[in-house]
Design an enzyme around this catalytic site. Sequence first.
Site, PDB file in Angstrom:
ATOM      1  N   ASP A   1     -22.225 102.552 -43.296  1.00 52.53           N
ATOM      2  CA  ASP A   1     -21.107 101.982 -42.722  1.00 52.53           C
ATOM      3  C   ASP A   1     -19.931 102.843 -42.772  1.00 52.53           C
ATOM      4  O   ASP A   1     -18.971 102.892 -41.685  1.00 52.53           O
ATOM      5  CB  ASP A   1     -20.747 100.962 -43.784  1.00 52.53           C
ATOM      6  CG  ASP A   1     -21.406  99.493 -43.970  1.00 52.53           C
ATOM      7  OD1 ASP A   1     -21.899  99.206 -42.595  1.00 52.53           O
ATOM      8  OD2 ASP A   1     -21.850  98.943 -44.756  1.00 52.53           O
TER       9      ASP A   1
ATOM     10  N   MET B   1     -17.626  95.502 -32.299  1.00 51.20           N
ATOM     11  CA  MET B   1     -17.241  94.587 -31.166  1.00 51.20           C
ATOM     12  C   MET B   1     -16.580  93.365 -31.384  1.00 51.20           C
ATOM     13  O   MET B   1     -16.554  92.568 -30.437  1.00 51.20           O
ATOM     14  CB  MET B   1     -18.583  94.306 -30.231  1.00 51.20           C
ATOM     15  CG  MET B   1     -19.349  95.469 -29.862  1.00 51.20           C
ATOM     16  SD  MET B   1     -18.469  96.390 -28.296  1.00 51.20           S
ATOM     17  CE  MET B   1     -19.302  95.172 -27.141  1.00 51.20           C
TER      18      MET B   1
END
Length: 508
Positions: free
Chosen positions: A294, A430
Amino acid sequence: MKLAYWMYAGPAHIGTLRVATSFKNVHAIMHAPLGDDYFNVMRSMLSRERDFTPVTTSVVDRHVLARGSQEKVVDNITRKDAEERPDLIVLTPTCTSSILQEDLENFVERAQLEAKGDVLLADVNHYRVNELQAGDRTLHQIVQYYIEKARKKGELPEGKTAKPSVNIIGISTLGFHNNHDCTELKRLMADLGIEVNAVIPEGASVHELKNLPRAWFNLVPYRELGLMTANYLEKEFGTPCIDIVPMGVVETARCIRKIQEVINAQGADVNYEDYINEQTLYVSQAAWFSRSIDCQNLTGKKAVVFGDNTHAAALTKILSREMGIHVVWAGTYCKYDADWFREQVSEYCDEVLITEDHGEIGDAIARVEPSAIFGTQMERHVGKRLDIPCGVIAAPIHVQNFPIGYKPFLGYEGTNQITDLIYNSFTLGMEDHLLEIFGGHDTKEVITKGISAGSDLSWTKDGLAELNKIPGFVRGKVKRNTEKFARDRGFKDISAEVLYAAKEAVGA
């Protein structure tokens, strides 16, 4: 003097009032015209205090201008002394009432004859210093006053406490996450086997100040408030001062090692390496997270940082050193302490900005187009206008940054909170694009103005419609490139044709 509709650090009297109202049973009297008395509202609204703000305004009005202030100020001091029975009354003018050039020291001496509590005039030059410098000076003045008073009476305690102990200096009302930081520091000290001798000024009684010299060392977590007091105690009583800000895994460990060195030099025998290791590897999630996939998604992303010295410097180091994020520029509004800031951050960012002009900061943000901003309430507004996410990391702040839940920035729990704030400030993958594809709640119109007021360009209806078709995560960049293209070519209106031409020019 300049007219400002946004100030990062407020005027001097705000700093004095922040310190005075942080103490227990201290009342402040502000010699000021109506309009300078917004501190009461600010404190009760923003920091969600349960108690009434112990500040009275001795109003400078036309009667005062005609007859002088002495009678009114002395009456207000003696009346509040009788009504509230405070241990100390602090009298402060504001920059406005300072213009009258009155002998307030004389007013204080007059009032002291009748008042049962102590009366003190805040020794601050209201034209030369801001809120942070005035707060630091007022805290030093109050501490010095009570230590000298105890010394004259022969009530100053001798020697140090039996166990290692600390004074935590600089926790105050309206500070950025100060109460949570204080709780976390107390927890950290308990883990290290160190007693807390005093926390000042927040929640402290002025009668306890004579015990400050009993501590083994002073910890000043914020550079803006407490350094003058700690330096005074070091000079008078030889109490070592630790001013390393325990924010982030690396700096927290450095602070703990310094504490170990200081107390071992005074006869203790402690080794905190195992504690640092355990906290870093297993308790704090930050070190583990910074190695996870991450966090690797954030590597090389661009960010900018702006705030007070303490928080801006610490965040710059955390972003660059612990999370691999590219800090394009870091800035502070503490111009009076600019050299320290430059020394701290210059190796962790490309550029250093020292300014109090929010317009300059807004333009600097628009210029570099970062993926995230870390700043004050003003940078949050800038981020909203530019559609760039912002994490608030320093005062001045609004009510949502006085959280009810536990959110420290210092210590090992602080590292978790900061990591969350940093990660959640970046737009994830996104996200924007998906919201548009599936008709989510993202129906906002495109912002077509720059940060600096008075943009010379306007978008036509068909130009805006075409711009809206572009995915959200690149729309801001396309808009800025198109506007630059239009300016270079001398277009006033940006239509769909201009947008296509700009795209081709960039593509070429």
